[in-house]
Motif scaffolding. Structure first.
Motif, PDB file in Angstrom:
ATOM      1  N   ARG A  52       1.087  -1.116  -0.288  1.00  0.00           N
ATOM      2  CA  ARG A  52      -0.216   0.046   0.119  1.00  0.00           C
ATOM      3  C   ARG A  52       0.965   0.785  -0.409  1.00  0.00           C
ATOM      4  O   ARG A  52       1.712   1.280   0.736  1.00  0.00           O
ATOM      5  N   PHE A  53       0.703   2.312  -0.625  1.00  0.00           N
ATOM      6  CA  PHE A  53       1.330   3.803  -0.543  1.00  0.00           C
ATOM      7  C   PHE A  53       1.194   4.424   1.050  1.00  0.00           C
ATOM      8  O   PHE A  53      -0.312   4.350   1.101  1.00  0.00           O
ATOM      9  N   VAL A  54       1.748   5.277   1.051  1.00  0.00           N
ATOM     10  CA  VAL A  54       1.597   5.509   2.521  1.00  0.00           C
ATOM     11  C   VAL A  54       2.308   7.111   2.629  1.00  0.00           C
ATOM     12  O   VAL A  54       0.845   7.756   2.250  1.00  0.00           O
ATOM     13  N   GLU A  55       3.636   7.069   2.312  1.00  0.00           N
ATOM     14  CA  GLU A  55       3.356   8.608   1.443  1.00  0.00           C
ATOM     15  C   GLU A  55       4.965   8.164   1.023  1.00  0.00           C
ATOM     16  O   GLU A  55       5.658   7.714   0.627  1.00  0.00           O
ATOM     17  N   ARG A  56       4.975   9.914   0.627  1.00  0.00           N
ATOM     18  CA  ARG A  56       6.226  10.758  -0.006  1.00  0.00           C
ATOM     19  C   ARG A  56       7.209  10.316   1.162  1.00  0.00           C
ATOM     20  O   ARG A  56       6.976  11.011   2.658  1.00  0.00           O
ATOM     21  N   ARG A  57       8.467  10.007   1.554  1.00  0.00           N
ATOM     22  CA  ARG A  57       9.572   9.825   1.739  1.00  0.00           C
ATOM     23  C   ARG A  57      10.676  11.453   3.108  1.00  0.00           C
ATOM     24  O   ARG A  57      10.038  11.521   3.754  1.00  0.00           O
ATOM     25  N   ASN A  58      10.189  12.013   1.645  1.00  0.00           N
ATOM     26  CA  ASN A  58      10.760  13.153   1.532  1.00  0.00           C
ATOM     27  C   ASN A  58       9.948  14.272   2.774  1.00  0.00           C
ATOM     28  O   ASN A  58       8.376  13.775   2.709  1.00  0.00           O
ATOM     29  N   LEU A  59      10.692  14.480   4.100  1.00  0.00           N
ATOM     30  CA  LEU A  59      10.540  15.088   4.720  1.00  0.00           C
ATOM     31  C   LEU A  59       9.781  16.740   4.611  1.00  0.00           C
ATOM     32  O   LEU A  59       9.948  17.744   3.623  1.00  0.00           O
ATOM     33  N   VAL A  60       8.046  17.287   4.605  1.00  0.00           N
ATOM     34  CA  VAL A  60       7.649  18.151   4.496  1.00  0.00           C
ATOM     35  C   VAL A  60       7.545  19.221   4.738  1.00  0.00           C
ATOM     36  O   VAL A  60       8.257  20.201   4.062  1.00  0.00           O
ATOM     37  N   ALA A  61       8.493  19.439   6.033  1.00  0.00           N
ATOM     38  CA  ALA A  61       8.690  20.418   6.652  1.00  0.00           C
ATOM     39  C   ALA A  61       8.514  20.322   8.282  1.00  0.00           C
ATOM     40  O   ALA A  61       8.601  19.379   8.659  1.00  0.00           O
ATOM     41  N   THR A  91      -4.314  22.582   0.259  1.00  0.00           N
ATOM     42  CA  THR A  91      -3.373  22.188   0.356  1.00  0.00           C
ATOM     43  C   THR A  91      -2.512  23.321   1.203  1.00  0.00           C
ATOM     44  O   THR A  91      -3.545  23.649   2.102  1.00  0.00           O
ATOM     45  N   THR A  92      -1.742  23.830   2.238  1.00  0.00           N
ATOM     46  CA  THR A  92      -1.304  24.439   2.994  1.00  0.00           C
ATOM     47  C   THR A  92      -0.073  25.408   3.111  1.00  0.00           C
ATOM     48  O   THR A  92       0.571  25.172   1.840  1.00  0.00           O
ATOM     49  N   VAL A  93      -0.001  25.980   3.960  1.00  0.00           N
ATOM     50  CA  VAL A  93       0.812  27.196   3.835  1.00  0.00           C
ATOM     51  C   VAL A  93       1.698  26.704   5.209  1.00  0.00           C
ATOM     52  O   VAL A  93       0.903  26.600   6.685  1.00  0.00           O
ATOM     53  N   ILE A  94       3.150  27.116   5.722  1.00  0.00           N
ATOM     54  CA  ILE A  94       3.396  26.747   6.760  1.00  0.00           C
ATOM     55  C   ILE A  94       3.580  28.767   7.283  1.00  0.00           C
ATOM     56  O   ILE A  94       4.610  29.111   6.380  1.00  0.00           O
ATOM     57  N   ASP A  95       3.328  29.302   8.268  1.00  0.00           N
ATOM     58  CA  ASP A  95       3.995  30.726   8.345  1.00  0.00           C
ATOM     59  C   ASP A  95       5.240  30.233   9.542  1.00  0.00           C
ATOM     60  O   ASP A  95       4.725  29.753  10.745  1.00  0.00           O
ATOM     61  N   ASP A  96       6.566  30.717   9.021  1.00  0.00           N
ATOM     62  CA  ASP A  96       7.630  30.480   9.153  1.00  0.00           C
ATOM     63  C   ASP A  96       7.598  31.457  10.664  1.00  0.00           C
ATOM     64  O   ASP A  96       9.004  31.066  12.323  1.00  0.00           O
ATOM     65  N   LYS A 149       0.747  20.729 -10.622  1.00  0.00           N
ATOM     66  CA  LYS A 149       0.650  19.325  -9.382  1.00  0.00           C
ATOM     67  C   LYS A 149      -0.634  20.972  -8.527  1.00  0.00           C
ATOM     68  O   LYS A 149       0.874  21.733  -8.149  1.00  0.00           O
ATOM     69  N   VAL A 150      -0.886  20.606  -7.235  1.00  0.00           N
ATOM     70  CA  VAL A 150      -1.105  20.921  -6.540  1.00  0.00           C
ATOM     71  C   VAL A 150      -0.831  20.682  -5.011  1.00  0.00           C
ATOM     72  O   VAL A 150      -0.192  19.344  -4.543  1.00  0.00           O
ATOM     73  N   PRO A 151       1.063  21.671  -4.685  1.00  0.00           N
ATOM     74  CA  PRO A 151       1.397  20.626  -3.522  1.00  0.00           C
ATOM     75  C   PRO A 151       1.098  20.238  -2.082  1.00  0.00           C
ATOM     76  O   PRO A 151       0.000  21.510  -1.850  1.00  0.00           O
ATOM     77  N   VAL A 152       1.485  19.636  -1.392  1.00  0.00           N
ATOM     78  CA  VAL A 152       0.720  19.508   0.054  1.00  0.00           C
ATOM     79  C   VAL A 152       1.358  20.794   0.834  1.00  0.00           C
ATOM     80  O   VAL A 152       0.082  21.098   1.315  1.00  0.00           O
ATOM     81  N   VAL A 153       2.650  21.078   0.489  1.00  0.00           N
ATOM     82  CA  VAL A 153       3.060  22.322   1.462  1.00  0.00           C
ATOM     83  C   VAL A 153       2.959  23.799   0.012  1.00  0.00           C
ATOM     84  O   VAL A 153       4.173  23.600  -0.696  1.00  0.00           O
ATOM     85  N   MET A 154       2.936  24.359   0.049  1.00  0.00           N
ATOM     86  CA  MET A 154       2.665  25.951  -0.857  1.00  0.00           C
ATOM     87  C   MET A 154       4.181  26.607  -0.334  1.00  0.00           C
ATOM     88  O   MET A 154       4.166  27.234   0.435  1.00  0.00           O
ATOM     89  N   ARG A 155       5.187  26.717  -1.167  1.00  0.00           N
ATOM     90  CA  ARG A 155       6.154  27.454  -0.573  1.00  0.00           C
ATOM     91  C   ARG A 155       6.048  28.765  -1.551  1.00  0.00           C
ATOM     92  O   ARG A 155       7.515  29.890  -1.275  1.00  0.00           O
ATOM     93  N   ASP A 156       5.967  28.376  -2.412  1.00  0.00           N
ATOM     94  CA  ASP A 156       6.032  29.521  -3.806  1.00  0.00           C
ATOM     95  C   ASP A 156       5.168  30.604  -3.551  1.00  0.00           C
ATOM     96  O   ASP A 156       4.018  30.473  -3.180  1.00  0.00           O
TER      97      ASP A 156
END
Length: 359
Positions: free
Chosen positions: A188-197, A227-232, A310-317
């Protein structure tokens, strides 16, 4: 395609009736080749007018195409969020099927059980190896297919038979079992391994982000896309969500439920929240059609094809974030809340207790 049909419904039906293609910009160079294949069909146009653009009612497209019995689509990972929208358009009688599990490097798996849209049997044409997700991953750490354990998570590595190159495609899969006929792993596909944030020291993965928002659909409403945005600066995550149909009757409770889901998914979130390093999540409701317009805008900006947008899970642009925030219709969030005021029911994961909220 369905969203464009809905948006251009009146023009579409008029063109079917008259047999004349719409006078759209940019099709002059192909009009003479398309027109002969587009005869007038007044009877069909009358049928479609009788059906109407009833897209708010489940099963609209099952009325448009009454002989339709099945739809094949990608349905794992972040694409899972589109399934409620697809089911809404087609209704309960049209069956959904998975395409399979493919990537640009090689085919990974084929559908094992048509009723399970995220269960695949690894292909026999490629060679697969695995990294335990707890390991960083070097060649000496590779695990062979006969060494994996059911229920464990692994990063999948594929050697394509055409090129004999090992590819770390970056996907995390769960071993669901083995085919009793030949012992091939079922995954079963779970997720991308790369850390989102990183969020206030807590690891934020694609699975956390996706599962948390999907868990609050009963209060928020059926999610079309997000999608999501991260407020740094404030160390908080904000969801940008387009709802399919009406908002849920308890929509104001959605941020509280979302925070509870983050606590349930990862204890690091509760620790970061209790130490006041992390602020509660917010949810911004977007106008209907936002993601459709986003893709159109992105195509014009990048001069690329629709399949590459593609719509990213976290929008950084930053430009994309600014564009998206212009479409916010309503914002849900917290004024103040403490984790002590939230009790998580171990049986259903719901929150109880008094929570101070400010919207």
């Amino acid at each position: 395609m369905f969203l464009y049909m809905e948006e251009e419904w009146d023009i579409l039906v008029t063109s079917i009736d008259s047999g004349e293609l719409p006078d759209w910009t940019g099709i002059d160079h192909v009009r003479e080749y398309l027109q002969p294949h587009f005869p007038s069909r007044p009877k069909r146009a009358a049928e479609l007018r009788a059906i109407g653009k009833a897209s708010q009612q489940p099963g609209w497209l099952a009325k448009v195409w009454p002989m339709l019995r099945g739809v094949s689509t990608i349905a794992s990972g972040v694409f899972e969020t589109a399934i409620p929208k697809i089911k809404h358009y087609f209704g309960p009688d049209v069956k959904l099927f998975s395409h399979g599990y493919f990537c640009s490097e090689a085919p990974v798996g084929f559908v094992y059980d048509p009723s399970d849209m995220n269960l695949f049997k690894l292909t026999s044409t490629e060679f697969f190896e695995f990294f335990d997700v707890d390991n960083e991953g070097t060649a000496s750490d590779l695990i062979r297919p006969w060494q994996v354990n059911v229920g464990k998570l692994y990063e999948i590595v594929v050697t394509a038979h055409k090129g004999l190159w090992r590819y770390r495609i970056g996907d995390v899969i769960e071993i669901a079992g083995f085919d009793p006929n030949d012992g091939t792993p079922l995954v079963r596909f779970v997720e991308r391994r790369n850390l989102v944030a990183w969020l206030a020291g807590a690891i934020l993965t694609e699975r956390h982000v996706t599962n948390a928002i999907l868990a609050v659909q009963d209060t928020l409403g059926s999610i079309g896309e997000f999608t999501t945005v991260i407020d740094d600066h404030s160390e908080s995550i904000g969801y940008l969500v387009e709802i399919q149909g009406d908002l849920g009757p308890k929509v104001d409770e959605a941020p509280e439920r979302l925070l509870v889901e983050f606590f349930r998914l990862n204890e690091e979130f509760r620790s970061a929240f209790d130490s006041k390093k992390m602020k509660p999540p917010t949810i911004r409701i977007l106008k209907t059609g936002t993601f459709r317009e986003y893709r159109r805008w992105k195509i014009e900006m990048t001069k690329t094809g629709s399949g590459q947008v593609k719509v990213p899970v976290v929008m950084r642009d930053s430009a994309a974030r600014e564009w998206m925030l212009r479409w916010v219709e309503r914002e849900l969030g917290y004024g103040s809340i403490s984790s002590e005021s939230i009790n998580i029911d171990e049986h259903d994961g719901h929150a109880t207790g008094e929570v101070a909220k400010e919207f």
